[in-house]
Design an enzyme around this catalytic site. Structure first.
Site, PDB file in Angstrom:
ATOM      1  N   ASP A  35       1.372  -0.780   0.040  1.00 39.72           N
ATOM      2  CA  ASP A  35       0.057  -0.371   0.414  1.00 39.72           C
ATOM      3  C   ASP A  35       1.049   1.452   0.300  1.00 39.72           C
ATOM      4  O   ASP A  35       1.539   1.283   0.883  1.00 39.72           O
ATOM      5  CB  ASP A  35      -1.030   0.023   1.421  1.00 39.72           C
ATOM      6  CG  ASP A  35      -1.928   0.755   1.417  1.00 39.72           C
ATOM      7  OD1 ASP A  35      -3.421   0.799   0.994  1.00 39.72           O
ATOM      8  OD2 ASP A  35      -1.507   2.488   0.646  1.00 39.72           O
ATOM      9  N   ILE A  36       0.135   1.772  -0.551  1.00 37.67           N
ATOM     10  CA  ILE A  36       1.184   3.638  -1.145  1.00 37.67           C
ATOM     11  C   ILE A  36       1.346   4.647   0.364  1.00 37.67           C
ATOM     12  O   ILE A  36       1.776   4.836   0.742  1.00 37.67           O
ATOM     13  CB  ILE A  36       0.955   4.134  -2.486  1.00 37.67           C
ATOM     14  CG1 ILE A  36       1.641   5.525  -2.937  1.00 37.67           C
ATOM     15  CG2 ILE A  36      -0.741   4.730  -1.720  1.00 37.67           C
ATOM     16  CD1 ILE A  36       0.986   5.432  -3.927  1.00 37.67           C
ATOM     17  N   ASN A  89     -12.689  -3.054   2.457  1.00 42.02           N
ATOM     18  CA  ASN A  89     -13.809  -1.831   2.630  1.00 42.02           C
ATOM     19  C   ASN A  89     -14.889  -2.344   1.528  1.00 42.02           C
ATOM     20  O   ASN A  89     -14.524  -2.367   0.129  1.00 42.02           O
ATOM     21  CB  ASN A  89     -13.249  -0.471   2.370  1.00 42.02           C
ATOM     22  CG  ASN A  89     -12.494  -0.602   4.006  1.00 42.02           C
ATOM     23  OD1 ASN A  89     -12.028  -0.934   4.315  1.00 42.02           O
ATOM     24  ND2 ASN A  89     -11.030   0.266   3.836  1.00 42.02           N
ATOM     25  N   GLY A  95     -15.683   2.492   3.488  1.00 40.08           N
ATOM     26  CA  GLY A  95     -14.867   3.462   3.573  1.00 40.08           C
ATOM     27  C   GLY A  95     -13.937   2.952   2.601  1.00 40.08           C
ATOM     28  O   GLY A  95     -12.704   3.163   1.952  1.00 40.08           O
ATOM     29  N   GLN A  96     -14.463   1.951   0.946  1.00 35.17           N
ATOM     30  CA  GLN A  96     -13.788   2.243  -0.244  1.00 35.17           C
ATOM     31  C   GLN A  96     -13.143   3.191  -0.633  1.00 35.17           C
ATOM     32  O   GLN A  96     -14.334   4.055  -0.737  1.00 35.17           O
ATOM     33  CB  GLN A  96     -14.681   1.053  -0.577  1.00 35.17           C
ATOM     34  CG  GLN A  96     -13.693   0.977  -1.848  1.00 35.17           C
ATOM     35  CD  GLN A  96     -15.196  -0.019  -2.852  1.00 35.17           C
ATOM     36  OE1 GLN A  96     -15.574  -0.341  -2.709  1.00 35.17           O
ATOM     37  NE2 GLN A  96     -13.996  -0.826  -3.722  1.00 35.17           N
ATOM     38  N   HIS A 102     -10.139  -4.883  -3.973  1.00 31.45           N
ATOM     39  CA  HIS A 102      -9.036  -5.240  -2.944  1.00 31.45           C
ATOM     40  C   HIS A 102      -8.965  -5.645  -1.821  1.00 31.45           C
ATOM     41  O   HIS A 102     -10.145  -5.148  -1.106  1.00 31.45           O
ATOM     42  CB  HIS A 102      -8.138  -3.660  -3.377  1.00 31.45           C
ATOM     43  CG  HIS A 102      -8.580  -3.114  -2.919  1.00 31.45           C
ATOM     44  ND1 HIS A 102      -9.623  -1.969  -3.495  1.00 31.45           N
ATOM     45  CD2 HIS A 102      -8.470  -2.394  -1.292  1.00 31.45           C
ATOM     46  CE1 HIS A 102      -9.474  -1.024  -3.166  1.00 31.45           C
ATOM     47  NE2 HIS A 102      -9.448  -1.248  -1.820  1.00 31.45           N
ATOM     48  N   HIS A 104      -7.618  -6.076   2.059  1.00 31.28           N
ATOM     49  CA  HIS A 104      -6.122  -5.329   3.058  1.00 31.28           C
ATOM     50  C   HIS A 104      -4.983  -6.857   3.908  1.00 31.28           C
ATOM     51  O   HIS A 104      -6.243  -7.807   4.071  1.00 31.28           O
ATOM     52  CB  HIS A 104      -5.946  -4.238   3.998  1.00 31.28           C
ATOM     53  CG  HIS A 104      -6.628  -2.554   2.918  1.00 31.28           C
ATOM     54  ND1 HIS A 104      -5.883  -1.682   2.878  1.00 31.28           N
ATOM     55  CD2 HIS A 104      -7.731  -2.663   2.520  1.00 31.28           C
ATOM     56  CE1 HIS A 104      -6.612  -0.851   2.204  1.00 31.28           C
ATOM     57  NE2 HIS A 104      -7.479  -1.321   2.108  1.00 31.28           N
TER      58      HIS A 104
HETATM   59  P1  5GP Z   1      -9.910   0.925   0.208  1.00 33.88           P
HETATM   60  O1  5GP Z   1      -9.414   2.745   1.102  1.00 33.88           O
HETATM   61  O2  5GP Z   1     -10.279   1.688  -1.091  1.00 33.88           O
HETATM   62  O3  5GP Z   1      -9.850   0.244   1.175  1.00 33.88           O
HETATM   63  O4  5GP Z   1      -7.757   1.118  -0.435  1.00 33.88           O
HETATM   64  C1  5GP Z   1      -7.528   1.891  -1.077  1.00 33.88           C
HETATM   65  C2  5GP Z   1      -5.905   1.702  -0.741  1.00 33.88           C
HETATM   66  O5  5GP Z   1      -5.245   2.441  -1.725  1.00 33.88           O
HETATM   67  C3  5GP Z   1      -5.496   2.678   0.227  1.00 33.88           C
HETATM   68  O6  5GP Z   1      -5.464   2.241   1.754  1.00 33.88           O
HETATM   69  C4  5GP Z   1      -4.362   3.734  -0.654  1.00 33.88           C
HETATM   70  O7  5GP Z   1      -3.340   4.070  -0.066  1.00 33.88           O
HETATM   71  C5  5GP Z   1      -3.797   2.367  -1.523  1.00 33.88           C
HETATM   72  N1  5GP Z   1      -3.125   3.047  -3.113  1.00 33.88           N
HETATM   73  C6  5GP Z   1      -4.032   4.009  -3.102  1.00 33.88           C
HETATM   74  N2  5GP Z   1      -3.279   4.587  -4.952  1.00 33.88           N
HETATM   75  C7  5GP Z   1      -2.269   4.272  -4.162  1.00 33.88           C
HETATM   76  C8  5GP Z   1      -1.462   3.779  -5.879  1.00 33.88           C
HETATM   77  O8  5GP Z   1      -1.308   4.168  -6.680  1.00 33.88           O
HETATM   78  N3  5GP Z   1       0.149   2.396  -5.612  1.00 33.88           N
HETATM   79  C9  5GP Z   1      -0.697   1.949  -4.438  1.00 33.88           C
HETATM   80  N4  5GP Z   1       0.617   1.218  -3.998  1.00 33.88           N
HETATM   81  N5  5GP Z   1      -1.749   2.219  -3.552  1.00 33.88           N
HETATM   82  C10 5GP Z   1      -2.344   3.129  -3.452  1.00 33.88           C
END
Ligand code: 5GP
Ligand code: ZN
Length: 116
Positions: A35-36, A89, A95-96, A102, A104
């Site tokens: 994760d970034i 999420n 919180g998506q 994806h 986590h």
């Molecule tokens: P969500 O909030 O949809 O469950 O998770 C999205 C996740 O993607 C977040 O934890 C965010 O930090 C990660 N993320 C967003 N953009 C990028 C990216 O360009 N590269 C990577 N490796 N992670 C990303």
């Protein structure tokens, strides 16, 4: 390569199409990357290559193998025995923030409960 505007605008589809060299794991169906914005010492994102918007649209044929892969990645990352958390999420209240399914995988620290 892209089949819809939704996929064209999806940041994860773009990373997958680019064949990101940062992938920790890749096969024909799935990729895993860090994760970034990591929320734990180990924070991986595991996802199908196919664009699926979220858990509401995912069938067991996608989520089952993803869980098998996540278990193996937990072993590879050395957090299998200490413990880890798997999170999906879903939609706004969940919180998506990225509309490409994806998982986590978080570990390397003690998690709190309940999550925020
Ligand atoms: P969500 O909030 O949809 O469950 O998770 C999205 C996740 O993607 C977040 O934890 C965010 O930090 C990660 N993320 C967003 N953009 C990028 C990216 O360009 N590269 C990577 N490796 N992670 C990303
Ligand atoms: Zn996508």
């Amino acid at each position: 390569m892209f089949t819809s505007d939704r996929e064209k605008n999806c940041i994860f589809c773009k990373l997958i199409a680019a064949g990101d060299s940062e992938f920790l794991y890749e096969d024909n169906e799935y990729v895993a990357m860090r994760d970034i914005n990591p929320q734990a010492p180990v924070h991986l994102l595991v996802m199908p290559k196919k664009h699926i918007s979220g858990l509401n649209d995912a069938v067991g044929a996608v989520t089952g193998p993803a869980m098998d892969l996540i278990r193996q990645l937990a072993v590879d990352m050395g957090i299998s025995e200490s413990g880890y958390r798997v999170i999906v999420n879903c939609n706004e209240d969940g919180g998506q923030t990225v509309g490409h399914l994806h998982f986590h995988l978080l570990g390397g620290r003690r998690m709190k409960w309940p999550p925020g």
